[in-house]
Design a protein around this motif. Structure first.
Motif, short mmCIF file in Angstrom:
data_model
loop_
_atom_site.label_atom_id
_atom_site.label_comp_id
_atom_site.label_asym_id
_atom_site.label_seq_id
_atom_site.Cartn_x
_atom_site.Cartn_y
_atom_site.Cartn_z
N ASN A 156 16.18 0.92 17.22
CA ASN A 156 16.43 1.19 15.80
C ASN A 156 16.78 2.65 15.57
O ASN A 156 17.67 2.98 14.78
CB ASN A 156 15.20 0.81 14.97
N GLU A 157 16.09 3.55 16.27
CA GLU A 157 16.39 4.97 16.15
C GLU A 157 17.79 5.28 16.66
O GLU A 157 18.54 6.05 16.04
CB GLU A 157 15.37 5.79 16.95
N SER A 203 20.34 3.93 14.23
CA SER A 203 20.37 4.74 13.00
C SER A 203 21.17 6.01 13.22
O SER A 203 21.99 6.39 12.37
CB SER A 203 18.93 5.07 12.58
#
Length: 367
Positions: free
Chosen positions: A111-112, A115
């Motif tokens: 997810n990081e 993003s």
């Protein structure tokens, strides 16, 4: 020129280390589609990880693009090599931080990564433009994600250093008392000016102004500076930004709005000024300055902590430099925090568009 560069070298190195991902994204990936033989030659080896000459040249070009041409043209060959050393040391520090993050088993979630990838995509008009850019640069999306992961691992590592930072109120108060001048705004002057190539021409127009002709109209038709088209209107100028030659004359008019200075020789030209209005000096209160001071002290403590970590990692690491780079003073003593001998900055730097000749690599260990 070099003295000023060296004075802030430690800070610059730390800034470049922390922000290095962006130059990696715009530079390093281009090597994947270009001349593999160049990529094999080592500029330095960091615990058996090679930093290539080709990567160094790419990063160096990205780094110096942050400086204006006037600054670069004032640097001689030693100055250019000094900046190249800065680039190489930043690459080494970045690699050391990445290795340290790996050794501490710092994890980064998908997810990081996604993003951060979306943040990069947001710089392009469309996803198609982004894909076209990657294709043009020869960047594979998986390679980009891997670089993002690396950057985030370093970010998590450095952030972990800063968790213990606390700025007590007394430190903020002390900083304010010791540096009040940093939190004040000097007197501001709204001026009109005219500039002439000779004293004779300046005197001729100066007489017409004193006889009552409109200053702005005369400036538009006679002045040779960039403010002429605006009728000589310079806008607001801070007292500490006034030209040295004219500062005292302008300050004398502080309480005489509408007055005109004598004709003043400024450089090779002749000028006179009309004072339109002033704004008095202002000093921020401690309360108004608290957040700014807190950020200043916090950033300094972050710099020191990161500097100490890098020094600690370097002390236990094996760093080897190409002998040919050592012969240019790149990677050799004195260390980047120490001065170079030359202060000469008159020579024109080498053509940076040419690829540096790939040297034969021989090693020198970090003491």
């Amino acid at each position: 020129m070099l003295r000023g560069l060296r004075k802030n070298l430690n800070i610059i190195i730390i800034i470049v280390v922390v922000a290095f991902f962006f130059t990696i994204f715009y530079g390093t990936f281009t090597r994947r589609s270009q001349n593999p033989s160049q990529s094999a030659a080592a500029a330095a080896t960091v615990n058996n990880t090679v930093i290539t000459i080709y990567d160094l040249e790419n990063q160096f070009r990205n780094f110096i693009s942050q400086f204006d041409n006037k600054y670069l043209n004032e640097l001689d060959e030693k100055g250019i090599n000094y900046l190249k050393r800065l680039t190489l040391e930043s690459m080494i520090n970045n690699e050391l931080l990445y290795q340290e993050a790996k050794s501490r088993k710092i994890k980064v979630s998908n997810n990081e990564i996604n993003s951060r990838l979306n943040e990069i995509k947001a710089n392009f008009p469309s996803d198609r433009e982004f894909q076209n850019y990657l294709q043009y640069q020869g960047i594979r999306i998986n390679d980009l994600k891997e670089s993002i992961k690396r950057d985030l691992m370093i970010t998590h590592l450095t952030n972990s250093l800063y968790e213990s930072i606390v700025i007590p109120p007394e430190d903020i108060n002390s900083y304010y008392e010791e540096n009040k001048s940093l939190f004040s705004t000097p007197t501001q002057y709204h001026l009109y000016q005219m500039t002439f190539p000779s004293q004779e021409e300046a005197e001729k127009i100066y007489k017409r102004v004193n006889l009552g002709e409109d200053f702005s109209s005369l400036a538009k038709s006679n002045s040779i500076d960039s403010y002429a088209s605006n009728g000589g209107d310079t806008g607001w100028i801070s007292e500490n930004a006034l030209p040295n030659e004219s500062r005292d004359y302008i300050i004398e008019l502080k309480d005489k709005l509408g007055s005109i200075t004598p004709i003043i020789k400024v450089g090779n030209n002749y000028q006179f000024f009309k004072l339109i209005e002033t704004k008095p000096a202002e000093e921020k209160t401690l309360e108004e300055s608290q957040e700014e001071i807190k950020a200043i002290i916090e950033n300094e403590q972050k710099r020191v902590k990161l500097e100490h970590l890098i020094a600690e990692i370097r002390n236990k690491s094996k760093i080897e430099y190409s002998e040919s780079l050592l012969s240019l003073g790149i990677g050799s003593e004195p260390l980047p925090t120490e001065p170079l001998e030359s202060e000469n900055s008159a020579a024109t730097p080498p053509n940076l568009s040419e690829t540096t000749e790939i040297p034969e690599v021989t090693s020198k260990s970090n003491p």
